[in-house]
Design a protein around this motif. Structure first.
Motif, mmCIF file in Angstrom:
data_model
loop_
_atom_site.group_PDB
_atom_site.id
_atom_site.type_symbol
_atom_site.label_atom_id
_atom_site.label_comp_id
_atom_site.label_asym_id
_atom_site.label_seq_id
_atom_site.Cartn_x
_atom_site.Cartn_y
_atom_site.Cartn_z
ATOM 1 N N GLU A 25 0.724 -1.260 0.209
ATOM 2 C CA GLU A 25 0.076 -0.154 -0.462
ATOM 3 C C GLU A 25 0.533 2.050 0.242
ATOM 4 N N ARG B 19 -10.811 -10.696 -6.038
ATOM 5 C CA ARG B 19 -9.801 -11.219 -4.952
ATOM 6 C C ARG B 19 -8.611 -10.807 -3.753
ATOM 7 N N HIS B 22 -10.560 -8.693 -1.914
ATOM 8 C CA HIS B 22 -10.967 -9.295 -0.249
ATOM 9 C C HIS B 22 -9.972 -9.488 0.811
ATOM 10 N N ARG B 23 -8.576 -9.718 -0.458
ATOM 11 C CA ARG B 23 -7.044 -9.855 0.237
ATOM 12 C C ARG B 23 -6.618 -8.789 1.050
ATOM 13 N N ARG B 24 -7.386 -7.387 0.613
ATOM 14 C CA ARG B 24 -7.074 -6.230 1.602
ATOM 15 C C ARG B 24 -8.498 -6.171 3.117
ATOM 16 N N GLU B 25 -8.949 -6.562 3.048
ATOM 17 C CA GLU B 25 -10.049 -7.057 3.781
ATOM 18 C C GLU B 25 -11.277 -6.049 3.372
ATOM 19 N N TRP B 26 -11.612 -5.779 2.064
ATOM 20 C CA TRP B 26 -12.172 -4.104 1.686
ATOM 21 C C TRP B 26 -13.672 -5.423 1.300
ATOM 22 N N MET B 27 -13.507 -6.466 1.780
ATOM 23 C CA MET B 27 -14.811 -7.502 1.328
ATOM 24 C C MET B 27 -14.459 -8.399 2.191
ATOM 25 N N ALA B 28 -15.073 -8.520 3.271
ATOM 26 C CA ALA B 28 -15.407 -8.886 4.423
ATOM 27 C C ALA B 28 -16.888 -9.988 3.958
ATOM 28 N N SER B 107 -14.714 -1.130 3.597
ATOM 29 C CA SER B 107 -13.317 -1.464 4.320
ATOM 30 C C SER B 107 -13.841 -0.558 5.678
ATOM 31 N N ARG C 23 -2.129 -16.429 8.016
ATOM 32 C CA ARG C 23 -1.696 -15.389 7.555
ATOM 33 C C ARG C 23 -2.432 -13.856 7.886
ATOM 34 N N MET C 131 -22.674 -3.840 8.073
ATOM 35 C CA MET C 131 -22.048 -5.402 8.405
ATOM 36 C C MET C 131 -22.574 -6.052 8.792
ATOM 37 N N GLU C 198 -14.720 -13.086 8.842
ATOM 38 C CA GLU C 198 -15.134 -12.133 8.170
ATOM 39 C C GLU C 198 -15.263 -10.744 9.108
ATOM 40 N N PHE C 202 -13.917 -7.743 10.946
ATOM 41 C CA PHE C 202 -14.241 -6.868 10.647
ATOM 42 C C PHE C 202 -14.860 -5.616 11.840
#
Lengths: 210, 210, 210, 210
Positions: A25, B19, B22-28, B107, C23, C131, C198, C202
Motif C-alpha cells: 500500500e 480476490r 478481499h485479501r486487503r480486507e475490503w470485502m469481508a 472497509s 496469514r 456489516m 470475517e 471486521f
C-alpha cells in the motif's frame, strides 16, 4: 529468487520492487515513481512511465532519461511519458554521483508522520531507534532529522528547492520528505535504496502511531 | 500478469479484483459488489451475484443486467440473484455514459472515516494530500469533499437519493460514501476504477487515523 | 480454487482456512481451533489437534470427536490430542443441530475490543454498521450485542457457562466472545462460518480503533 | 509445505522464516537476525550473515559460529561476516542448553510497546491475555513481564548485561526486549521459537495499541 535486486536487469528489478511496494500500500492508484541509473551510460537513468498502476508494470513501462537535459533517450511504447516527478530524480543523480537508484513511495504513514509539522518546517526529527543505523548513523542515541519540503503543484519548483538546499547543506541521510506526498529515498545500489525505503517507512509508521 | 485489467474479459477482471480487494480486507463476509458495463451492449452491465464470498468468485458468478429496466439479461447459474445493491450501480451507469466500471468496497477505514460526521452530513471533506491528484483534482491545496449518503435498509431508496442529488449537482469526484457502509467508486475503465478505489481507501485510512 | 470451502473435504477445507487465518494474524503461535461436523456421522465432528502451528496443518492434523461423550473416534497420528477447547465446540454442536462448522480465532483486535468492558460484562455491544447484515440482522440501525464470557483456566467451566446461558437465552448472533481470548463463530456450513469470522473480525477491528 | 520448520535443514528453515518475518514487516532493511544450534555439533550454531536483506536469504547466507570462542567455524561466501548481534545469541545458547533456536525481530509494535517505559526500566509488564499460555504460563490472570534491556551501540555490552542478569535471575519467559530495538525470542526447537515470536509480537501489538 535472485539474491539481490542488483543481480537483475534494472528494469526487471524496478518492476518487481513496484509490485512489492504496491502490495504494501505504498503506491496506491498510480502514485510513486522508481528509477535506476543506467549501468552502461551513467549520464542517463531509467524511470517509471507516468500514470501507470504500479502493481502491473513490465520492463517496457520504463523510459530512459538524459541526466543533463530534460529529454527521453529511449522508450518502448508510443506515447509513454516519463513520471511527472522525473525532475526530482534528476537532481538526486546530478548531485550525488555515487547514487544509482532513487525510489519515491507514498504511504499513509508518511503523510501522517508529517501532518503535525508546521507548514514551514524544513525537517522531520526522527525517533532515536536502533533502526536508524540502517541509514548509516552509528550513534547510541541518534539525533537526526529528514529534510522536509513543501508540496507544490509544479514539480520542477520542488526539484529546484531540493537542489538549492542540498547544494548548500548536504542531506544527513539518503532520504527526503515532501509534505502530504511521501518519501524519496536513494542508495548506491537498487538493493540499498530498497532496504532504506523499508527503514524510512518503519520510522514513518512509528512516528504516525507514536 | 496482464498489463491492465482492461486487457482481460470483464468478468475475469472483476473476479481478480474481488480476490485482490478481499485479501486487503475490503470485502469481508460477502460484502461489496463490483460491476462493469458490457462492451458490446453498453445498455447492460455485469455485476456480482448476491451473497457470495468475494475471495472465491469465478466468471460464472456474474449476472448481466439491463440498464433501463430492472431485469436480468444473462445468468450462468440457476437461482443466482444480482447483488442487492444493483440499483446503485444502475444509477451510476445511467447518469454517466462515460463510466464503464463501478466498484463498491466496504472497509473498516471507510466506516471509521465517517463515524464522526453528523448523521445528516451530505459530504465528507478530504485532506489536502497529493494523492487527491489521482482523482483528477489538480490544485496545490485541494479543498474537496466526497458526497456522503445516509445508509438505508431499502437500497432503491439510496439509489433514488443518489440520482436526485447527482442530477441536481454532479459529484466533484468519481466516488461517493454511504454512512457505515463504505465507498462506491467509478471510472471510465476497470483499471481507472480500480486505481481510484485504492486512492479513496488511502484517503479513508488517513482520515480514520488522523 | 474451489468455489466454496464446502466443495472440499472438511479437513482439507479446515487446513486451508487455518492457513488463511494464520496469514491474517488471527492464529498466532498455536492459538485458535477449528472444527466441522462430520458429514456422514453428524454425531461426531473434526477438530484441530492441540498445540500445532495453524499455518502448517495438513489433513492428518485433525481428530474426530464424539458429540455425546468426551472421546476421540478417529485420529491419524499417535499421541495427537484434540484441541484444549474441544468442550466449547461440543456445546455449540449439541445446542444447535443446524450448525456444521465452528471456528475460534484469536486476534489482537478482539482482545482490544473487549478490553474496556468491565470484567463482569455479559455482552459486547456492536456498532450499527451495514456489516451487521452479514450476521442475519436486517435492521436499519441494528442494536445488537455479542455474548461475552469471562476467560477461565479450565475450559470445561467456560463451556458449561456457555451451555447454561445459551440454553436460557439463545444467542442473538452466531458468535460469542471470551475476554482476552477472541471470538468463536459458527455457521450452517464451513463457508458461512468463514464469512462470519470475517464479519466479526471486521467489527472487532472497528471497535478496537473507534 | 513441511509440517514443521524442524523437518527442514536448519538453514533452509531459517531462510524461510526470514522471508516470512520480512513479509510481516518485522525485519525491515537488514534488521533482525536468526540462529539455530547445529544439530551434530551443539557447541556451534548457524546465524544469519550481517547486512543482508532478510526477504532474499538463501542457505549460503548463514555462518557457523563456535559457542565457546568468538570465531567462525564455517562460511560459504568470502567476506561474509556474522550478524553484529551474534554475541547475544551466544549468551542464550550458553546459558540455556535446551535452547536450539533464537530469533531476533524488530517491529514497530515492539518499539512502541516499550516507548513509554522509563529508560531505566528492567521489565515490560505483559497484559493478562489468554495468549500468554503460549509462553508456558498457565494462570487464569497471569502477572508476568518480559526482561527489558537498554540499547547500546556496543552489542557485547548488551550481551554481558543479559548474561549477568539471567545468571542472577533466570528469565520468566523465553524472550527479552531491548529498548527501541525489538524482541529476542528462543525455544527448544525452530518451530517453538517461531511460534513464540508470533506470540510476543501479538502481545507487542496489543501493548502498542492499548
Amino acid at each position: 529468487m535472485s539474491h539481490s535486486f542488483d543481480d537483475l536487469d534494472p528494469r526487471t528489478a524496478l518492476a518487481q520492487i513496484a509490485r512489492d511496494f504496491h502490495r504494501r500500500e505504498w503506491m496506491a492508484g498510480t502514485a510513486g515513481n522508481l528509477s535506476a541509473r543506467h549501468r552502461q551510460d551513467p549520464n542517463s537513468f531509467w524511470i517509471t512511465a507516468s500514470g501507470l498502476p504500479k502493481g502491473r508494470l513490465d520492463e517496457e513501462d520504463f523510459l530512459r532519461i538524459d541526466l543533463a537535459e530534460d529529454q527521453v533517450v529511449e522508450r518502448f511504447r508510443d506515447g509513454a511519458k516519463p513520471s511527472a516527478e522525473t525532475a526530482i530524480h534528476r537532481v538526486i543523480y546530478q548531485l550525488f554521483p555515487e547514487v544509482n537508484a532513487c525510489l519515491h513511495v507514498h504511504s499513509v504513514d508518511a503523510c501522517l508522520a508529517v501532518a503535525h509539522c508546521p507548514a514551514d518546517s524544513t525537517e522531520l526529527p526522527l525517533p532515536p531507534l536502533e533502526m536508524i543505523k540502517g541509514l548509516d548513523i552509528w550513534e547510541e542515541r541518534p539525533v537526526v532529522a529528514l529534510p522536509l519540503f513543501p508540496n507544490r503543484l509544479d514539480v520542477p519548483d520542488i526539484a529546484a528547492e531540493i537542489r538549492r538546499r542540498f547544494t548548500a547543506t548536504p542531506p544527513p541521510l539518503s532520504a527526503l520528505m515532501i509534505h502530504g506526498h511521501g518519501a524519496t529515498v536513494w542508495g548506491r545500489s537498487l538493493q540499498e535504496a530498497y532496504n532504506r525505503v523499508e527503514i524510512v517507512e518503519f520510522l514513518m509508521s512509528y512516528l504516525a502511531r507514536a
